[in-house]
Enzyme design. Structure first.
Site, PDB file in Angstrom:
ATOM      1  N   HIS A 126       0.813  -1.228   0.000  1.00 53.51           N
ATOM      2  CA  HIS A 126       0.000   0.000   0.000  1.00 53.51           C
ATOM      3  C   HIS A 126       0.843   1.273   0.000  1.00 53.51           C
ATOM      4  CE1 HIS A 126      -3.729  -2.106   0.397  1.00 53.51           C
ATOM      5  NE2 HIS A 126      -3.481  -2.562   1.601  1.00 53.51           N
ATOM      6  N   ASP A 163      -3.247 -10.463  -2.293  1.00 49.39           N
ATOM      7  CA  ASP A 163      -3.780  -9.909  -1.049  1.00 49.39           C
ATOM      8  C   ASP A 163      -5.230  -9.467  -1.285  1.00 49.39           C
ATOM      9  OD1 ASP A 163      -2.488  -8.522   1.698  1.00 49.39           O
ATOM     10  OD2 ASP A 163      -4.248  -7.468   0.922  1.00 49.39           O
TER      11      ASP A 163
END
Length: 310
Positions: A126, A163
């Site tokens: 991220h 993910d």
């Protein structure tokens, strides 16, 4: 000569020093669960080195790195955003995570093994170019991809991210990189709100596979099979994996409802593809996964499948 019978595991106790406030899902206990799950595996275990500043600068500007360094507290915690905290040991842990993926890439590309798994934290997918978010400080896998391309002079690499949350940071860091294909499956709508199929990168090399909550393993297999065919056409020299296990049915942060065997199936498919296009070379790094028993079981299946096909 490649030792085809060995698989590498990079980790470091410093990654336990990224201590977050009580109740935070990205906790040191995650790494302990992974270590317990892999305790009986015959792996070539290596210490993840500290990444040098120049390695981090492959993807992040110096001003951002300095901002993170300055925010590390002498004690207690500081916040980079509402989800992302720093403790005194956080910067060292993050540099071990970057260093571990880069060292694994180096080892695989010089033929020490065909496969490697990096059990480090904090995660990285991220972290955008100049923004920490979603528990992540530095884009470890994207940095390793750039090392493979620029230091080892590979022609193409692929980064595959399963993910449950979209790898917005990896996408941001590799958006303009024509030599890197990025494929991400993720629940949508869900944090961080990116990852629509229309997001295709500056060179059409980004492939997003949004999945509906509750869609389960069958939907995952249906989107990944053609996506892997596209990766095969791209013909990467190396495959990197952002291996998050929070799509598991027991995970508290999402609702894709995958089971352990779904992670095993996808791992096998990735390894089969690697055997076809890049001499079997796969480097996989831990991202998410927040139910500890599910995380341990899923990592064990992932690593076991990588070993079986090494």
């Amino acid at each position: 000569m490649t030792d085809i019978g060995r698989m590498l595991l990079f980790s470091h106790e410093d990654c336990l020093g990224h201590a977050e406030p009580p109740g935070h899902p990205e906790q040191a206990a995650r790494l302990m669960a992974v270590e317990r799950a892999l305790a009986g595996f015959d792996l070539d275990r290596r210490a993840a080195p500290l990444a040098g500043r120049s390695e981090v600068l492959r993807c992040h500007p110096a001003g951002y790195v300095a901002q993170v360094e300055a925010a590390v507290p002498a004690d207690g915690w500081s916040m980079l955003d509402g989800d992302t905290w720093l403790a005194p040991g956080s910067l060292t842990a993050a540099l071990r995570a970057v260093g571990g993926v880069c060292a694994a890439v180096d080892a695989v590309l010089v033929g020490e093994a065909k496969r490697a798994f990096i059990a480090c934290r904090p995660p990285g997918h991220h972290a955008e170019t100049a923004r920490a978010m979603g528990f992540c400080l530095f884009g470890s896998v994207a940095i390793a991809a750039k090392r493979a391309l620029d230091h080892h002079r590979l022609s193409r690499v692929a980064v595959l991210d399963f993910d449950v949350h979209h790898g917005n940071g990896t996408q941001d860091l590799l958006w303009d990189e024509s030599r890197a294909m990025f494929v991400s499956s993720h629940e949508m709508p869900l944090y961080p709100g990116t990852g629509a199929a229309r997001e295709t990168g500056a060179h059409g090399q980004v492939v997003n596979l949004p999945l509906r909550a509750g869609s389960g393993g069958a939907a995952m297999r249906a989107v990944w099979a053609p996506a892997l065919a596209r990766v095969r056409d791209f013909a990467p020299d190396l495959i990197l994996v952002s291996a998050g296990f929070d799509a598991h049915a027991d995970d508290p942060l999402a609702s894709l409802e995958w089971e352990v065997e779904d992670f095993r199936w996808l791992t096998a498919a990735i390894c089969d593809l690697a055997d076809q296009v890049c001499g079997g070379r796969v480097v996989s790094a831990l991202e998410g996964g927040y139910d500890l028993p599910a995380l341990g079981a899923s990592v064990a299946a992932h690593v076991d499948e990588m070993m079986r096909r090494a």
